[in-house]
Design a protein around this motif. Structure first.
Motif, PDB file in Angstrom:
ATOM      1  N   GLY A  10      -7.364  -6.239   2.753  1.00 45.74           N
ATOM      2  CA  GLY A  10      -6.560  -5.342   1.920  1.00 45.74           C
ATOM      3  C   GLY A  10      -6.311  -5.904   0.543  1.00 45.74           C
ATOM      4  N   GLY A  14       0.156  -6.329  -1.994  1.00 45.65           N
ATOM      5  CA  GLY A  14       0.426  -7.431  -1.074  1.00 45.65           C
ATOM      6  C   GLY A  14      -0.745  -8.392  -0.962  1.00 45.65           C
ATOM      7  N   GLU A  33     -11.722  -5.490   0.904  1.00 44.06           N
ATOM      8  CA  GLU A  33     -11.046  -4.217   0.651  1.00 44.06           C
ATOM      9  C   GLU A  33     -12.025  -3.081   0.967  1.00 44.06           C
ATOM     10  OE1 GLU A  33      -8.072  -2.709  -0.392  1.00 44.06           O
ATOM     11  OE2 GLU A  33      -9.291  -0.886  -0.320  1.00 44.06           O
ATOM     12  N   GLN A  34     -11.513  -2.070   1.676  1.00 42.83           N
ATOM     13  CA  GLN A  34     -12.406  -0.991   2.096  1.00 42.83           C
ATOM     14  C   GLN A  34     -12.844  -0.078   0.949  1.00 42.83           C
ATOM     15  OE1 GLN A  34     -10.202   1.243   5.024  1.00 42.83           O
ATOM     16  NE2 GLN A  34      -8.663   1.946   3.575  1.00 42.83           N
ATOM     17  N   GLN A  46       8.887   0.104  -9.070  1.00 40.57           N
ATOM     18  CA  GLN A  46      10.022  -0.675  -9.575  1.00 40.57           C
ATOM     19  C   GLN A  46       9.924  -2.085  -9.020  1.00 40.57           C
ATOM     20  OE1 GLN A  46      13.822   1.476  -8.860  1.00 40.57           O
ATOM     21  NE2 GLN A  46      12.536   3.092  -8.012  1.00 40.57           N
ATOM     22  N   ARG A 107       1.746   1.574 -11.282  1.00 41.40           N
ATOM     23  CA  ARG A 107       1.174   0.784 -10.186  1.00 41.40           C
ATOM     24  C   ARG A 107      -0.188   0.224 -10.548  1.00 41.40           C
ATOM     25  NH1 ARG A 107       2.664   1.752  -4.804  1.00 41.40           N
ATOM     26  NH2 ARG A 107       4.716   2.675  -4.755  1.00 41.40           N
ATOM     27  N   ARG A 130     -15.697  -3.027   2.017  1.00 41.89           N
ATOM     28  CA  ARG A 130     -15.665  -3.811   3.248  1.00 41.89           C
ATOM     29  C   ARG A 130     -14.573  -3.249   4.152  1.00 41.89           C
ATOM     30  NH1 ARG A 130     -19.853  -6.367   4.893  1.00 41.89           N
ATOM     31  NH2 ARG A 130     -20.528  -8.170   3.743  1.00 41.89           N
ATOM     32  N   VAL A 132     -12.780  -2.977   7.558  1.00 42.68           N
ATOM     33  CA  VAL A 132     -12.652  -3.660   8.845  1.00 42.68           C
ATOM     34  C   VAL A 132     -12.493  -2.602   9.930  1.00 42.68           C
ATOM     35  CG1 VAL A 132     -11.201  -5.205  10.213  1.00 42.68           C
ATOM     36  CG2 VAL A 132     -11.620  -5.692   7.794  1.00 42.68           C
ATOM     37  N   ARG A 185       4.843  12.735  -6.489  1.00 42.88           N
ATOM     38  CA  ARG A 185       5.058  11.757  -7.552  1.00 42.88           C
ATOM     39  C   ARG A 185       3.938  11.808  -8.563  1.00 42.88           C
ATOM     40  NH1 ARG A 185       4.306   6.020  -4.308  1.00 42.88           N
ATOM     41  NH2 ARG A 185       2.720   6.704  -2.851  1.00 42.88           N
ATOM     42  N   ASP A 295       3.146  -3.955   3.924  1.00 42.84           N
ATOM     43  CA  ASP A 295       3.378  -2.751   4.728  1.00 42.84           C
ATOM     44  C   ASP A 295       2.775  -2.856   6.120  1.00 42.84           C
ATOM     45  OD1 ASP A 295       4.790  -1.535   2.751  1.00 42.84           O
ATOM     46  OD2 ASP A 295       3.464   0.196   2.514  1.00 42.84           O
ATOM     47  N   ALA A 305      13.488   0.589  -3.018  1.00 45.87           N
ATOM     48  CA  ALA A 305      12.384   0.198  -3.920  1.00 45.87           C
ATOM     49  C   ALA A 305      11.971  -1.255  -3.661  1.00 45.87           C
ATOM     50  CB  ALA A 305      12.780   0.411  -5.379  1.00 45.87           C
ATOM     51  N   GLY A 307       9.431  -2.164  -0.915  1.00 47.90           N
ATOM     52  CA  GLY A 307       8.232  -2.396  -0.103  1.00 47.90           C
ATOM     53  C   GLY A 307       7.289  -3.404  -0.743  1.00 47.90           C
ATOM     54  N   ALA A 308       6.945  -3.171  -1.988  1.00 50.14           N
ATOM     55  CA  ALA A 308       6.036  -4.095  -2.679  1.00 50.14           C
ATOM     56  C   ALA A 308       6.745  -5.413  -2.995  1.00 50.14           C
ATOM     57  CB  ALA A 308       5.521  -3.451  -3.960  1.00 50.14           C
ATOM     58  N   CYS A 309       8.029  -5.331  -3.327  1.00 49.93           N
ATOM     59  CA  CYS A 309       8.786  -6.573  -3.622  1.00 49.93           C
ATOM     60  C   CYS A 309       8.783  -7.480  -2.385  1.00 49.93           C
ATOM     61  CB  CYS A 309      10.225  -6.241  -4.011  1.00 49.93           C
ATOM     62  SG  CYS A 309      10.383  -5.327  -5.556  1.00 49.93           S
TER      63      CYS A 309
HETATM   64  C1  LIG Z   1       7.132   7.143  -2.842  1.00 48.51           C
HETATM   65  C2  LIG Z   1       7.112   5.647  -2.752  1.00 48.51           C
HETATM   66  C3  LIG Z   1       7.733   4.903  -3.727  1.00 48.51           C
HETATM   67  C4  LIG Z   1       7.751   3.505  -3.641  1.00 48.51           C
HETATM   68  N1  LIG Z   1       8.388   2.802  -4.619  1.00 48.51           N
HETATM   69  C5  LIG Z   1       8.428   1.451  -4.540  1.00 48.51           C
HETATM   70  C6  LIG Z   1       9.093   0.685  -5.552  1.00 48.51           C
HETATM   71  O1  LIG Z   1       9.596   1.253  -6.528  1.00 48.51           O
HETATM   72  N2  LIG Z   1       9.135  -0.669  -5.420  1.00 48.51           N
HETATM   73  C7  LIG Z   1       8.560  -1.312  -4.352  1.00 48.51           C
HETATM   74  O2  LIG Z   1       8.646  -2.549  -4.277  1.00 48.51           O
HETATM   75  N3  LIG Z   1       7.909  -0.618  -3.377  1.00 48.51           N
HETATM   76  C8  LIG Z   1       7.825   0.730  -3.454  1.00 48.51           C
HETATM   77  N4  LIG Z   1       7.159   1.445  -2.502  1.00 48.51           N
HETATM   78  C9  LIG Z   1       6.502   0.720  -1.395  1.00 48.51           C
HETATM   79  C10 LIG Z   1       5.180   0.110  -1.856  1.00 48.51           C
HETATM   80  O3  LIG Z   1       4.355   1.104  -2.436  1.00 48.51           O
HETATM   81  C11 LIG Z   1       4.443  -0.511  -0.683  1.00 48.51           C
HETATM   82  O4  LIG Z   1       5.339  -1.262   0.096  1.00 48.51           O
HETATM   83  C12 LIG Z   1       3.337  -1.441  -1.166  1.00 48.51           C
HETATM   84  O5  LIG Z   1       2.435  -0.757  -1.987  1.00 48.51           O
HETATM   85  C13 LIG Z   1       2.619  -2.054   0.040  1.00 48.51           C
HETATM   86  O6  LIG Z   1       1.565  -2.855  -0.413  1.00 48.51           O
HETATM   87  P1  LIG Z   1       0.523  -3.448   0.635  1.00 48.51           P
HETATM   88  O7  LIG Z   1      -0.442  -4.239  -0.181  1.00 48.51           O
HETATM   89  O8  LIG Z   1       1.229  -4.105   1.751  1.00 48.51           O
HETATM   90  O9  LIG Z   1      -0.191  -2.176   1.275  1.00 48.51           O
HETATM   91  P2  LIG Z   1      -1.129  -1.080   0.593  1.00 48.51           P
HETATM   92  O10 LIG Z   1      -0.734  -0.828  -0.813  1.00 48.51           O
HETATM   93  O11 LIG Z   1      -1.166   0.084   1.513  1.00 48.51           O
HETATM   94  O12 LIG Z   1      -2.565  -1.764   0.546  1.00 48.51           O
HETATM   95  C14 LIG Z   1      -3.347  -1.890   1.702  1.00 48.51           C
HETATM   96  C15 LIG Z   1      -4.786  -2.075   1.265  1.00 48.51           C
HETATM   97  O13 LIG Z   1      -5.580  -2.343   2.422  1.00 48.51           O
HETATM   98  C16 LIG Z   1      -6.750  -1.575   2.369  1.00 48.51           C
HETATM   99  N5  LIG Z   1      -7.185  -1.363   3.758  1.00 48.51           N
HETATM  100  C17 LIG Z   1      -6.538  -0.648   4.716  1.00 48.51           C
HETATM  101  N6  LIG Z   1      -7.226  -0.659   5.861  1.00 48.51           N
HETATM  102  C18 LIG Z   1      -8.329  -1.429   5.640  1.00 48.51           C
HETATM  103  C19 LIG Z   1      -9.433  -1.809   6.455  1.00 48.51           C
HETATM  104  N7  LIG Z   1      -9.522  -1.415   7.739  1.00 48.51           N
HETATM  105  N8  LIG Z   1     -10.397  -2.583   5.907  1.00 48.51           N
HETATM  106  C20 LIG Z   1     -10.305  -3.006   4.616  1.00 48.51           C
HETATM  107  N9  LIG Z   1      -9.288  -2.657   3.791  1.00 48.51           N
HETATM  108  C21 LIG Z   1      -8.312  -1.885   4.295  1.00 48.51           C
HETATM  109  C22 LIG Z   1      -6.324  -0.291   1.676  1.00 48.51           C
HETATM  110  O14 LIG Z   1      -7.430   0.401   1.122  1.00 48.51           O
HETATM  111  C23 LIG Z   1      -5.371  -0.819   0.621  1.00 48.51           C
HETATM  112  O15 LIG Z   1      -6.019  -1.171  -0.565  1.00 48.51           O
HETATM  113  C24 LIG Z   1       7.120   2.845  -2.556  1.00 48.51           C
HETATM  114  C25 LIG Z   1       6.464   3.597  -1.587  1.00 48.51           C
HETATM  115  C26 LIG Z   1       6.456   4.978  -1.685  1.00 48.51           C
HETATM  116  C27 LIG Z   1       5.748   5.762  -0.621  1.00 48.51           C
END
Ligand SMILES: Cc1cc2nc3c(=O)[nH]c(=O)nc-3n(C[C@H](O)[C@H](O)[C@H](O)COP(=O)(O)OP(=O)(O)OC[C@H]3O[C@@H](n4cnc5c(N)ncnc54)[C@H](O)[C@@H]3O)c2cc1C
Length: 394
Positions: A10, A14, A33-34, A46, A107, A130, A132, A185, A295, A305, A307-309
């Protein structure tokens, strides 16, 4: 079969932060990354001081600041009456307390900053296309199988693969949970925004079963909006269809809101919607040489706000624990989840509760309590934020 010592699935916020943190801690970091490109959706995000401090330590904060906006205030208003509920002042006392300000940005801009730093780092390698499809866990190693039939063996697998994580399936058969809320959004060029917007502030309009978040991004060139409401037509049996939360419901959900909110909602591109999901916290997210992050580990509703933090905090913690345990994966993964699970579970739970507070119906004890507590605090009273932003003074 190719051997990759540390493999992250991913390349979202994160995974990308993890690769950078691992590389800067001296480890080789590889991301699969897929998607054909590393990309984020065209909306804002944020970042609170707890994440900004880590981005600073990773050396990317200056680049973030070049594209971000640092709002002067976060202002809560009632979506129906327009009444002011409370303000959080992000000025000097806030910055001194948390060591950083509060930033909002596109973003895609955030991911670009992280991607550029990863591309520049000799210890990071990145692969797209790629996907998985299967993971085998063998105690001291894990094998990852891709859709194209290839496989990699790794000593440590970090599943940063988001809400519908494939890696999580190794550890749990739980499912994402929706509370029937859906989000629209998007970001508009500022010169197309025909609203009396306050460009220095982030505004959150809260009301019964709905809210609207507005803030400028990309140096103030774009205006980001997120409208969220509870779909009246949601039923579990139609959850995975588009028969709930459609654009007609968006207009209807905000029909009794004040004119500024109604006008703002008219400006949304309604071609895409995002049903909101979290999951129950896990009490274990590691099996052998497979662990989870972001996530994949702890999806949460977006009301805090965070999830990403929290994903950024995970990345920092994992790299620290690997250094502390001299690269011993078993010890580092155990220490990582011991540190992270209590905190992220709390953030997940509080985010749920915070949504209920925002969405309380008018003239109920909860909305009365919210308005009273909000109304009594002063803009520089940060007492209730310390646990989340982690005051440097405590
Ligand atoms: C409306 C909304 C508003 C938000 N606002 C905020 C905010 O203001 N501040 C904040 O901190 N958070 C916010 N969040 C939460 C935040 O967007 C997420 O928590 C964060 O983006 C998670 O990042 P991640 O890298 O864990 O997961 P993701 O961003 O989901 O990334 C996962 C990656 O893995 C890849 N992937 C998935 N499956 C596979 C596979 N089988 N093989 C290879 N690759 C794969 C995907 O393509 C993707 O690129 C918000 C969420 C929403 C829905």
């Amino acid at each position: 079969m190719r051997h990759i010592p540390l493999l992250t699935i991913g390349g979202g916020i994160g995974g990308m932060t993890t690769a950078l943190a691992l590389a800067q801690a001296g480890f080789d970091a590889h991301i699969v990354e897929q998607a054909p490109e590393f990309a984020e959706i065209g909306a804002g995000i944020q970042l609170a001081p707890n994440a900004l401090r880590i981005l600073d330590s990773l050396g990317v904060l200056d680049a973030v600041n070049e594209v971000a906006v640092r709002p002067r205030n976060l202002v809560f208003l009632h979506a129906d009456t327009g009444k002011h509920l409370t303000t959080i002042d992000f000025g000097t006392p806030f910055r001194e307390r948390y060591g950083q300000s509060y930033s909002v940005l596109h973003r895609g801009d955030l991911l670009d900053v992280l991607l550029a730093a990863c591309r520049e780092h000799p210890k990071v390698t990145l692969e797209n296309n790629r996907q998985v499809v299967d993971i085998e866990e063998h105690g001291t190693t894990a094998v990852v199988h891709f859709a194209d039939g290839e496989s990699y063996r790794t000593d440590a697998l970090i599943g940063a693969d988001g809400l519908k994580s494939r890696a999580r399936q190794l550890l749990s058969d739980d499912k994402p949970v929706t509370d029937a809320y859906v989000a629209y959004r998007g970001a508009l060029p500022m010169d197309q925004v025909d609203l009396p917007v306050e460009q220095d502030d982030e505004i959150i309009w809260v009301g019964p079963d709905r809210h609207l978040v507005q803030y400028p991004i990309r140096r103030g060139e774009l205006y980001n909006q997120v409208a969220v409401f509870r779909s009246p037509s949601y039923r579990p049996e139609i959850e995975h269809t588009d028969r709930w939360g459609g654009p007609d419901e968006l207009t209807e959900a905000f029909a009794t809101s004040c004119v500024q909110v109604r006008e703002s909602v008219k400006m949304f591109n309604t071609s895409r919607r995002w049903p909101m999901y979290d999951r129950e916290p896990l009490d274990n997210w590691t099996r052998g040489r497979v662990t989870l992050l972001g996530d994949a580990a702890h999806p949460m509703f977006q009301y805090l706000a965070q999830g990403a933090c929290q994903a950024i905090e995970d990345a920092d913690c994992l790299a620290r624990q690997l250094v502390k345990h001299s690269g011993d994966i078993d010890e580092a993964f155990a220490a990582y989840q011991a540190e992270r699970i209590p905190r992220t579970a709390l953030v997940q739970r509080v985010a749920r509760g915070w949504g209920q507070v925002w969405h309380a119906h008018n003239d109920t004890p909860l909305s009365a309590l919210r308005d009273r507590v909000f109304g009594r605090r002063s803009p520089d009273d940060f007492t209730d934020l310390d646990w989340l932003y982690q005051s440097l003074a405590v």
